[in-house]
Design a protein around this motif. Structure first.
Motif: not given
Length: 102
Positions: A3-22
């Protein structure tokens, strides 16, 4: 995955910005007129990152997952008693399957 790993991954997903994705190649300029632009992909991702992750094609999904793992590895690193590094969210040492960058 815990659960903690899944929760951490979701939190990271919410904090990605456009520059990182590009930079990670998740978003690229279209190579054909039917593909979405970077701005269109960003708007779709920003509106609902979870839905974007579920619906994107396998190539984009792999790139996004690798970016999430790298983000977790660098942002949440903490020293362990044996001087190796572990994830501050889940406590696993880097090199475990959740932290391997594909």
């Amino acid at each position: 995955m815990t659960r903690d790993e899944f929760h951490a991954a979701l939190r990271v997903l919410l904090n990605l910005d456009l520059d990182e994705l590009v930079q990670a190649g998740v978003f690229r300029e279209p190579t054909s007129p039917i593909e979405k632009t970077v701005e269109q992909r960003w708007q779709q991702f920003n509106a609902n990152p979870f839905l974007y992750f579920i619906r994107c094609d396998d190539t984009h999904c792999r790139r996004l997952w690798a970016l999430m793992q790298a983000h977790c590895k660098h942002q949440f690193a903490m020293p362990r008693e044996d001087n190796t590094m572990k994830c501050a969210i889940c406590g696993r040492p880097f090199g475990d399957s959740i932290h391997v960058i594909v």
